[in-house]
Design a protein around this motif. Structure first.
Motif, mmCIF file in Angstrom:
data_model
loop_
_atom_site.group_PDB
_atom_site.id
_atom_site.type_symbol
_atom_site.label_atom_id
_atom_site.label_comp_id
_atom_site.label_asym_id
_atom_site.label_seq_id
_atom_site.Cartn_x
_atom_site.Cartn_y
_atom_site.Cartn_z
ATOM 1 N N VAL A 12 -10.891 -3.507 -3.283
ATOM 2 C CA VAL A 12 -9.648 -2.870 -2.855
ATOM 3 C C VAL A 12 -8.497 -3.848 -3.003
ATOM 4 O O VAL A 12 -8.597 -4.998 -2.591
ATOM 5 C CB VAL A 12 -9.752 -2.451 -1.364
ATOM 6 N N LYS A 13 -7.440 -3.388 -3.622
ATOM 7 C CA LYS A 13 -6.253 -4.245 -3.752
ATOM 8 C C LYS A 13 -5.084 -3.545 -3.065
ATOM 9 O O LYS A 13 -4.874 -2.353 -3.244
ATOM 10 C CB LYS A 13 -5.922 -4.449 -5.234
ATOM 11 N N HIS A 14 -4.368 -4.316 -2.270
ATOM 12 C CA HIS A 14 -3.210 -3.733 -1.595
ATOM 13 C C HIS A 14 -1.958 -4.446 -2.069
ATOM 14 O O HIS A 14 -1.989 -5.638 -2.337
ATOM 15 C CB HIS A 14 -3.349 -3.889 -0.084
ATOM 16 N N TYR B 199 -0.516 -2.922 13.320
ATOM 17 C CA TYR B 199 0.066 -3.912 12.401
ATOM 18 C C TYR B 199 -0.893 -5.062 12.103
ATOM 19 O O TYR B 199 -0.857 -5.651 11.025
ATOM 20 C CB TYR B 199 1.427 -4.427 12.896
ATOM 21 N N ALA B 200 -1.788 -5.368 13.058
ATOM 22 C CA ALA B 200 -2.691 -6.509 12.848
ATOM 23 C C ALA B 200 -3.715 -6.217 11.751
ATOM 24 O O ALA B 200 -4.039 -7.102 10.951
ATOM 25 C CB ALA B 200 -3.396 -6.855 14.151
ATOM 26 N N LEU B 201 -4.149 -4.987 11.709
ATOM 27 C CA LEU B 201 -5.192 -4.616 10.743
ATOM 28 C C LEU B 201 -4.720 -4.808 9.299
ATOM 29 O O LEU B 201 -5.385 -5.495 8.508
ATOM 30 C CB LEU B 201 -5.580 -3.153 11.016
ATOM 31 N N PRO B 202 -3.575 -4.222 8.917
ATOM 32 C CA PRO B 202 -3.122 -4.431 7.531
ATOM 33 C C PRO B 202 -2.828 -5.899 7.213
ATOM 34 O O PRO B 202 -3.025 -6.327 6.085
ATOM 35 C CB PRO B 202 -1.853 -3.591 7.419
ATOM 36 N N ILE B 203 -2.373 -6.649 8.222
ATOM 37 C CA ILE B 203 -2.084 -8.061 7.971
ATOM 38 C C ILE B 203 -3.375 -8.780 7.565
ATOM 39 O O ILE B 203 -3.423 -9.502 6.567
ATOM 40 C CB ILE B 203 -1.441 -8.722 9.220
ATOM 41 N N ILE B 204 -4.428 -8.566 8.326
ATOM 42 C CA ILE B 204 -5.716 -9.210 8.016
ATOM 43 C C ILE B 204 -6.212 -8.730 6.652
ATOM 44 O O ILE B 204 -6.699 -9.503 5.831
ATOM 45 C CB ILE B 204 -6.762 -8.877 9.115
ATOM 46 N N GLU B 205 -6.038 -7.436 6.433
ATOM 47 C CA GLU B 205 -6.493 -6.855 5.179
ATOM 48 C C GLU B 205 -5.760 -7.482 3.995
ATOM 49 O O GLU B 205 -6.370 -7.837 2.984
ATOM 50 C CB GLU B 205 -6.231 -5.337 5.236
ATOM 51 N N GLY B 206 -4.453 -7.633 4.153
ATOM 52 C CA GLY B 206 -3.648 -8.244 3.084
ATOM 53 C C GLY B 206 -4.035 -9.694 2.850
ATOM 54 O O GLY B 206 -4.121 -10.153 1.705
ATOM 55 N N LEU B 207 -4.292 -10.427 3.923
ATOM 56 C CA LEU B 207 -4.591 -11.866 3.799
ATOM 57 C C LEU B 207 -5.984 -12.117 3.240
ATOM 58 O O LEU B 207 -6.184 -12.999 2.411
ATOM 59 C CB LEU B 207 -4.480 -12.544 5.173
ATOM 60 N N GLN B 208 -6.946 -11.326 3.689
ATOM 61 C CA GLN B 208 -8.326 -11.598 3.268
ATOM 62 C C GLN B 208 -8.517 -11.348 1.779
ATOM 63 O O GLN B 208 -9.420 -11.907 1.163
ATOM 64 C CB GLN B 208 -9.326 -10.799 4.117
ATOM 65 N N ILE C 226 -6.480 -12.152 -0.615
ATOM 66 C CA ILE C 226 -5.830 -13.141 -1.493
ATOM 67 C C ILE C 226 -6.907 -13.990 -2.166
ATOM 68 O O ILE C 226 -7.818 -14.494 -1.503
ATOM 69 C CB ILE C 226 -4.854 -14.029 -0.684
ATOM 70 N N ARG C 227 -6.793 -14.135 -3.467
ATOM 71 C CA ARG C 227 -7.713 -14.991 -4.217
ATOM 72 C C ARG C 227 -6.906 -15.962 -5.077
ATOM 73 O O ARG C 227 -5.950 -15.522 -5.718
ATOM 74 C CB ARG C 227 -8.631 -14.153 -5.117
ATOM 75 N N PRO C 228 -7.241 -17.254 -5.144
ATOM 76 C CA PRO C 228 -8.294 -17.850 -4.337
ATOM 77 C C PRO C 228 -7.971 -17.745 -2.857
ATOM 78 O O PRO C 228 -6.804 -17.626 -2.476
ATOM 79 C CB PRO C 228 -8.317 -19.301 -4.792
ATOM 80 N N VAL D 171 2.583 -9.047 -1.910
ATOM 81 C CA VAL D 171 3.762 -9.534 -1.176
ATOM 82 C C VAL D 171 3.482 -10.938 -0.646
ATOM 83 O O VAL D 171 4.324 -11.830 -0.736
ATOM 84 C CB VAL D 171 4.135 -8.580 -0.014
ATOM 85 N N PHE D 172 2.282 -11.139 -0.125
ATOM 86 C CA PHE D 172 1.921 -12.472 0.384
ATOM 87 C C PHE D 172 1.959 -13.511 -0.734
ATOM 88 O O PHE D 172 2.270 -14.671 -0.509
ATOM 89 C CB PHE D 172 0.526 -12.451 1.015
ATOM 90 N N LEU D 173 1.628 -13.079 -1.940
ATOM 91 C CA LEU D 173 1.601 -14.028 -3.054
ATOM 92 C C LEU D 173 2.981 -14.236 -3.664
ATOM 93 O O LEU D 173 3.208 -15.195 -4.393
ATOM 94 C CB LEU D 173 0.632 -13.528 -4.137
#
Ligand SMILES: Nc1ncnc2c1ncn2[C@@H]1O[C@H](COP(=O)(O)OP(=O)(O)OP(=O)(O)O)[C@@H](O)[C@H]1O
Length: 962
Positions: free
Chosen positions: A372-374, A204-213, A215-217, A379-381
């Motif tokens: 890569v876009k997930h 679960y930690a991996l996708p979380i970091i992937e999703g957060l990193q 985000i732009r800006p 969801v975070f945005l």
């Protein structure tokens, strides 16, 4: 007759007469023939030392040897003490207001008088038969640990892949990671079940970091908390936080933070003010800050992780979990209407600090590397939220929790022959493609536009609909008052206005409201105020999301069933999975032999093993943990425990961690204890026949009542240790990942098969080899059948090897039995050094007896307190007193230990102030058995082992009145 006669006598404290050789001689001696068959007789203990020392020891191999004389105390002095003792028992009135038991203990210790009728119970006599039970044909469920693919096969940022390889040494994907990561990257709600040590944290930690990193800006720590990870214990929280710290290395703008019980609130507040992106914490402490720290805001939270979900509920954290879920919803709602928040956010963004400026320059570079876009990033945005539940074992309570917290969830279960992935958005017609395909590595067909993202595009976030199961779960989750809620649901037309008012009040009320189901009222309000919009949204969705409309109770959609069915069957089958690399066995040990067998196993595994073993021993109560670790360390290593634990003492002192109870009973005993300790060390320097040779052994102990610093220090030290022994309660049973642990020993039977699985799961992690040994009493034999029903297979062994190993510490002993007797004698002698030891031993004993009678109903038939021989049990605690005396001693010295300031010790009045709900009542959430188990956990961690006076008194009064 081939008998072994053991004469134990404790040397007098008289300095003049306690010279080293004398002490050795007076310690214990065997009287035996050469052909010792293991049979021993109990005989009346000599009533005075003079008589004892006149005993002649016959040694078959040599001429009769006289025991070196231990100078007896003068008859006068002995009589003096005897008279005192008589006076004490005959004229109790004279000692009114004084602690009778303590006075008696002190006199007896001074007199070295045997403590229970003058009898030494022999170790190998009168033990019940040890049954050999055959093994039933059980086929354990197997889970493939590694998936055969690498991290670069996942669609993730190359920096992450490189970081995993370089900093964590990870290349190959584990099965759960391969299955869960793609689904999580889609932003879906997920329930993950896979065996212990299978890499769920990274999954679960991996996708979380992937999703957060992505985000732009780029996100900034000032933006607010994006992810909350809720974890039941402090050690696990630290461990998870540390993993996040490693994972964010390439993405330094993502800031993880830790909030766990026992830490300084002020420092935590400062950290929260500075800003965090990922918050890892224990539920009690997160709630604490929710109430007291203004800067804690969940408006931007896009992901909630509930790790060890079943344990969170077991431990009675459901109220805290519900409060966190509610706070996220509340803060998000509030943020929707808060224009100031947007302004503030922009201001922060417009004045980037140096670090941020640097980040900006690197941004384009990173962007080039990863296009890569997930969906998770979206969801975070959005105003949506992803929820992830995890555990190696599932319970009905988890099903309920999933019902309330997960929307259109996916179930990832990695055990072979089961649903690898059950997707609630897949209709039954599709489900065949998804379920029961054990060999398909990533068979996820996630809709092109996941619901979460789409919902944001089409409607306001508030329009999030609560599916049928969620509603069902909601009722089950609250448990109490749900009839009212049900009524309200069915009479929306008539009662609209009424409920509206009520919910308005609830919404206006701050989170400090003590309303029972405030959160659910708020949800209800939402349902009532948005029925048409929801319907419309559903209509709009009809084409591609037809299984989505879970708003009709009478016609549950097939989509819900796919997830629900898979989950139900996983829970219903009641089968447990353990790593195939763990060699599981059990030993049936008669009660009296338990302690020496334990010592033998420790020696065998950690001393005789040239590679150096590292083992965890689970015990039932904190009193047992404290007492056994000190006792075994003192006896086996010959070190004075206090000297050795200097490092730990620091933590103890800083929080006055030394138990009050211990201090107050030291009195004169304390003064003599150092003297006694010195004598011990002399013993070890000159081992004589029957003397113990000290061995090199690192002992650690861990339980929930330890001062925080000490607890963390022990955890850190044991993690770093190459070998050693950790004695602990179930506080270390979940999630803890300690490298190189190759043996888990369950000295006390677990409260459930689930607990068994988690305890065993501390070894054999990530496909490493490990072993697990379960100690059982002859009366507990059928617990094995209970485990077999859950497809757990164990092999029977016996204690002979462990006893044989004791000859390492008693090299002069001719047989393993003699070595065992010698070690038991030393254990008993140590436990009777002074009143402090005695009291600790008695407390450990009574806490265990109490724990034992509290086993949950479903295991009670195998672990029946009525079957216990309490006299033999005393021996297993190195005690020589009758059970009644032990209970009296503890009662006369009630433990005033400081309870830890965590969730379980919240005061009643404080309880009311907490957001969320009142304490769950019986049957409210999960089964009664679960509640019972919860109380067992509490007992295990914090109880003294005795009922409190205020609990027992009214009962007695009632009886008397009757
Ligand atoms: N892909 C991988 N390859 C090798 N080791 C891994 C991999 N992923 C995780 N690990 C290691 O596996 C061990 C167990 O991982 P983790 O603690 O996440 O297990 P878990 O499934 O959460 O266990 P539990 O159910 O007991 O909490 C850790 O030491 C971790 O570093």
């Amino acid at each position: 007759m081939d008998d072994l006669q053991l004469n134990i006598s404790v040397p007098k404290k008289d300095k003049k007469k306690a010279s080293a050789p004398q002490q050795n001689a007076g310690e214990y001696k065997f009287v035996s023939n050469a052909k010792f068959t293991g049979k021993t007789i109990a005989r009346k203990r000599p009533q005075n030392l003079a008589q004892a020392n006149r005993e002649v020891i016959k040694n078959a191999e040599g001429p009769p040897k006289k025991v070196a004389k231990f100078q007896p105390p003068t008859e006068e002095k002995s009589d003096d003490l005897g008279a005192k003792l008589r006076d004490l028992s005959e004229n109790k009135g004279k000692y009114q207001g004084k602690n009778y038991q303590q006075l008696s203990d002190n006199i007896q210790l001074k007199q070295n008088k045997p403590r229970s009728g003058g009898w030494i119970s022999s170790l190998f006599k009168n033990n019940p038969q040890v049954p050999r039970i055959g093994q039933r044909a059980v086929k354990p469920i197997v889970e493939k640990v590694f998936a055969g693919q690498t991290f670069s096969d996942l669609n993730i940022h190359p920096h992450t892949v490189a970081n995993l390889q370089q900093n964590l040494g990870l290349k190959e994907l584990m099965t759960v990671q391969q299955n869960a990561v793609p689904v999580l990257l889609q932003g879906r709600d997920v329930l993950i079940r896979s065996q212990t040590g299978s890499g769920k944290t990274l999954a679960y930690a991996l996708p979380i970091i992937e999703g957060l990193q992505a985000i732009r800006p780029k996100i900034s720590r000032h933006d607010g908390i994006r992810v909350i990870v809720v974890i039941p214990t402090r050690e696990l929280a630290v461990q998870t936080y540390e993993l996040f710290v490693k994972l964010v290395k390439p993405f330094h703008w993502i800031v993880p933070g830790l909030l766990s019980g026992g830490q300084k609130r002020k420092a935590e507040k400062a950290r929260l003010r500075k800003g965090l992106s990922i918050l890892v914490g224990t539920p009690g402490r997160i709630n604490d800050h929710l109430r007291h720290t203004q800067s804690l805001n969940f408006a931007k939270t896009g992901c909630l992780v509930l790790d060890e979900a079943d344990r969170l509920l077991d431990m009675g954290y459901e109220k805290d979990v519900a409060a966190i879920v509610k706070a996220i919803e509340d803060h998000k709602k509030a943020a929707t209407y808060d224009p100031m928040a947007l302004v503030k956010q922009n201001i922060v963004k417009k004045i980037p600090d140096e670090e941020e400026a640097k980040q900006e320059t690197n941004e384009s570079e990173n962007d080039e590397k990863s296009d890569v876009k997930h969906h998770l990033t979206e969801v975070f945005l959005s105003k949506e939220k992803q929820t992830i539940l995890l555990s190696a074992t599932l319970t009905k309570a988890v099903e309920n929790l999933a019902g309330i917290t997960l929307v259109d969830p996916v179930f990832v279960d990695t055990s072979e022959g089961k649903a690898i992935i059950a997707d609630s958005l897949k209709g039954k017609e599709d489900s065949e493609n998804v379920i029961s395909k054990p060999e398909v590595p990533v068979p996820v067909k996630v809709p092109e536009k996941p619901k979460a993202v789409k919902a944001e595009a089409k409607s306001s976030p508030e329009k999030k609909e609560i599916p049928v199961d969620a509603k069902r779960g909601l009722k089950a989750f609250t448990g109490f008052n749900h009839q009212e809620l049900f009524k309200a649901e069915n009479s929306t037309d008539n009662n609209d206005a009424k409920i509206e008012t009520a919910t308005n009040n609830a919404a206006d009320d701050d989170s400090d409201s003590d309303s029972d189901y405030e959160y659910f009222k708020a949800q209800k309000k939402y349902e009532l105020t948005h029925p048409k919009v929801e319907k419309k949204a559903d209509d709009d969705d009809d084409d591609d999301d037809s299984d989505d409309d879970g708003d009709d109770d009478e016609q549950p959609s097939s989509s819900v069933n796919t997830f629900a069915d898979a989950l139900k069957s996983a829970i219903g089958e009641d089968e447990l999975v353990l790593p195939a690399t763990v060699n599981q066995s059990f030993i049936i040990v008669p009660m009296k032999l338990r302690l020496v067998t334990l010592c033998g196993l420790i020696v065998e595994h950690c001393v005789n093993n040239k590679k150096g073993g590292k083992m965890i021993i689970f015990m039932a109560t904190l009193e047992m943990v404290d007492y056994h670790s000190d006792l075994i360390e003192t006896v086996l290593t010959g070190k004075e425990v206090k000297v050795k634990k200097k490092g730990q003492e620091k933590g103890k002192n800083s929080k006055s961690g030394k138990r009050k109870g211990d201090d107050e009973n030291d009195d004169d005993a304390q003064s003599s204890s150092s003297e006694d300790a010195e004598k011990f060390q002399v013993d070890y320097e000159e081992p004589s026949e029957g003397g113990l040779v000290p061995v090199d052994l690192e002992m650690f102990s861990l339980h929930g009542s330890m001062p925080h610093e000490q607890r963390m220090e022990v955890f850190k030290q044991f993690r770093a240790a190459r070998c050693g022994v950790l004695i602990c309660t179930d506080v270390a049973a979940r999630g803890i990942d300690i490298p190189r642990v190759d043996l888990v020993l369950q000295y006390c039977a677990p409260a459930s098969a689930t607990d068994y699985v988690h305890r065993v799961g501390r070894t054999g992690r990530a496909a490493q080899v490990g072993a697990a040994v379960l100690f059982l009493l002859p009366s507990e034999t059928h617990f094995i059948r209970h485990l077999e029903q859950k497809r757990i297979r164990l092999r029977q062994t016996d204690e002979s090897r462990a006893l044989e190993a004791l000859r390492t510490v008693v090299p002069a002993a001719a047989t393993a039995q003699r070595a065992a007797v010698a070690v038991q004698a030393r254990l008993e002698r140590t436990a009777h050094t002074n009143t402090n030891w005695l009291l600790r031993a008695s407390r450990a004993y009574t806490s265990w007896v109490r724990f034992y009678s509290g086993y949950p109903r479903d295991v009670k038939e195998y672990l029946d307190a009525k079957q216990l021989h309490l006299g033999h049990a005393a021996k297993a605690f190195a005690l020589r007193d009758a059970p009644a005396t032990l209970a009296r001693r503890v009662k006369s010295n009630p433990s005033n230990k400081e309870k830890p300031s965590n969730r379980l010790t919240i005061h009643k009045d404080e309880e009311k102030k907490r957001p969320g709900f009142e304490k769950a009542k019986f049957g409210s959430f999960g089964s009664r058995a679960a509640q019972r188990q919860s109380s067992m956990h509490t007992a295990s961690e914090f109880d003294s082992g005795l009922s409190t006076l205020d609990q027992s008194q009214p009962k007695n009064k009632k009886k008397k009145n009757k």
